[in-house]
Scaffold this motif. Structure first.
Motif, short mmCIF file in Angstrom:
data_model
loop_
_atom_site.label_atom_id
_atom_site.label_comp_id
_atom_site.label_asym_id
_atom_site.label_seq_id
_atom_site.Cartn_x
_atom_site.Cartn_y
_atom_site.Cartn_z
N GLU A 143 0.44 -37.10 -9.27
CA GLU A 143 -0.09 -37.14 -10.64
C GLU A 143 -1.43 -37.86 -10.70
N LEU A 144 -1.57 -38.95 -9.94
CA LEU A 144 -2.83 -39.68 -9.96
C LEU A 144 -4.00 -38.81 -9.51
N TRP A 145 -3.76 -37.92 -8.55
CA TRP A 145 -4.81 -37.04 -8.08
C TRP A 145 -5.33 -36.12 -9.18
N TYR B 1 -9.03 -41.63 -11.57
CA TYR B 1 -8.68 -41.87 -10.17
C TYR B 1 -9.73 -41.26 -9.25
N ILE B 2 -10.18 -40.05 -9.55
CA ILE B 2 -11.22 -39.39 -8.76
C ILE B 2 -12.54 -40.14 -8.88
N GLN C 10 -6.50 -32.07 -4.39
CA GLN C 10 -5.99 -32.02 -5.76
C GLN C 10 -4.99 -30.88 -5.93
N GLN C 11 -5.30 -29.73 -5.37
CA GLN C 11 -4.40 -28.58 -5.47
C GLN C 11 -3.09 -28.83 -4.74
N GLN C 12 -3.18 -29.44 -3.56
CA GLN C 12 -1.96 -29.78 -2.83
C GLN C 12 -1.10 -30.75 -3.65
N ALA C 13 -1.77 -31.75 -4.23
CA ALA C 13 -1.05 -32.74 -5.04
C ALA C 13 -0.44 -32.09 -6.28
N LEU C 14 -1.16 -31.14 -6.88
CA LEU C 14 -0.64 -30.47 -8.06
C LEU C 14 0.63 -29.69 -7.74
N MET C 15 0.65 -29.02 -6.60
CA MET C 15 1.84 -28.28 -6.18
C MET C 15 3.00 -29.23 -5.95
N ASP D 61 2.45 -29.09 -15.94
CA ASP D 61 1.18 -29.33 -15.29
C ASP D 61 0.54 -30.56 -15.92
N PRO D 62 0.29 -31.67 -15.13
CA PRO D 62 -0.28 -32.88 -15.73
C PRO D 62 -1.65 -32.64 -16.32
N GLY D 63 -2.37 -31.63 -15.84
CA GLY D 63 -3.69 -31.35 -16.39
C GLY D 63 -3.63 -30.83 -17.81
N ASN D 64 -2.44 -30.37 -18.26
CA ASN D 64 -2.32 -29.82 -19.61
C ASN D 64 -1.56 -30.76 -20.54
#
Length: 294
Positions: free
Chosen positions: A243-245, A250-251, A274-279, A290-293
């Motif tokens: 989630e932090l990614w 954080y970035i 980031q994509q790996q972390a999102l998965m 999705d944490p981005g939403n």
């Protein structure tokens, strides 16, 4: 491992909070322990964001020298952790590694702009460190007591190399060594050279070239001793990192000491991680969104 860590934390909860000793070194700009940028190192900022989300532990900072850091883990009697550690099989023998916590530029050859641009060791893909280190007309320096990729380590073991070990710290400014002409090049991380350069009364114009056959980007991790508290800590950290990614703060902290050129070179690596972390985040049963939403 997560279930096991929850059981461990439940057991700890019946007593005082388990304590994590976070080992710090004087390693600007990754960790900055004094001066005008104290606490603003890349790993200082990432560590703050991670530990803020770990209230189930007591967190204690412990300052150790870079030379003694590895020995502390070998002789560990308490739960010790570090941030920003590069993976190696030797280190994995006495500690646990988290998922990737950050990515940064790999070691490079730094020099005064134009000084080595026409040198025969300069190739389209970077600097051939084996050729550069054999030039008797040049002098180079490197920081001892750190992990080096095989292409660099091989050169450091050669008796006739023009590379010498030098303790590069706040008291020995690597950019000043270049600006004064005392050395011709430095094998160092670009963000460290950027930090040293900002400390000069008048910043020098530096160039950095990648080292041929060495990694372009360096992925770092949180590490902890392989004991009950360390196991529980790594399990919690592995749960937090995906989630932090996805968080811009954080970035931003990860790129605190990068110049525009380094940011451009790393953009693909950051996006991939980031994509790996999102998965990984989406695969968690307790976080289907999705944490981005959010």
């Amino acid at each position: 491992m997560l279930l096991r860590s929850l059981c461990l934390l439940l057991g700890f909860g019946l007593q005082a909070k388990p304590q994590l000793n976070w080992l710090q070194t004087d390693w600007p700009p990754h960790q900055i322990i004094n001066g005008p940028y104290q606490g603003q190192g890349t790993f200082d900022l990432l560590h703050q964001q991670i530990t803020t989300l770990m209230p189930e532990f007591n967190h204690q900072l412990r300052l150790v020298s870079l030379a003694k850091l590895e020995q502390v883990f070998t002789d560990a009697e308490t739960a010790n952790c570090t941030v920003g550690t590069l993976f190696s099989e030797q280190r994995a023998a006495n500690r646990l590694f988290s998922r990737p916590m950050a990515v940064g530029p790999a070691l490079a050859v730094g020099y005064i702009a134009g000084r080595l641009s026409e040198h025969q060791a300069n190739l389209p893909e970077g600097v051939a460190i084996d050729k550069l280190s054999q030039d008797p007309m040049l002098t180079g320096v490197y920081q001892p007591n750190r992990f080096y990729p095989a292409a660099v380590l091989q050169v450091l073991q050669q008796a006739d190399s023009n590379l010498s070990s030098y303790s590069l710290s706040g008291n020995v400014n690597a950019a000043a060594l270049l600006a004064s002409g005392r050395v011709d090049y430095v094998v160092e991380y670009p963000e460290r050279m950027e930090y040293f350069n900002q400390l000069l009364p008048v910043a020098a114009t530096l160039e950095h070239r990648a080292i041929v056959n060495a990694n372009i980007a360096s992925v770092s991790h949180v590490t902890c001793t392989n004991d009950a508290v360390g196991q529980a800590a790594i399990a919690v950290i592995d749960r937090l990192l995906p989630e932090l990614w996805q968080q811009q703060a954080y970035i931003d902290a990860m790129q605190r000491w990068l110049d525009d050129s380094a940011r451009r070179r790393l953009s693909t690596d950051i996006s991939q991680l980031q994509q790996q972390a999102l998965m990984q985040f989406k695969s968690r049963p307790d976080n289907p969104v999705d944490p981005g939403n959010q």
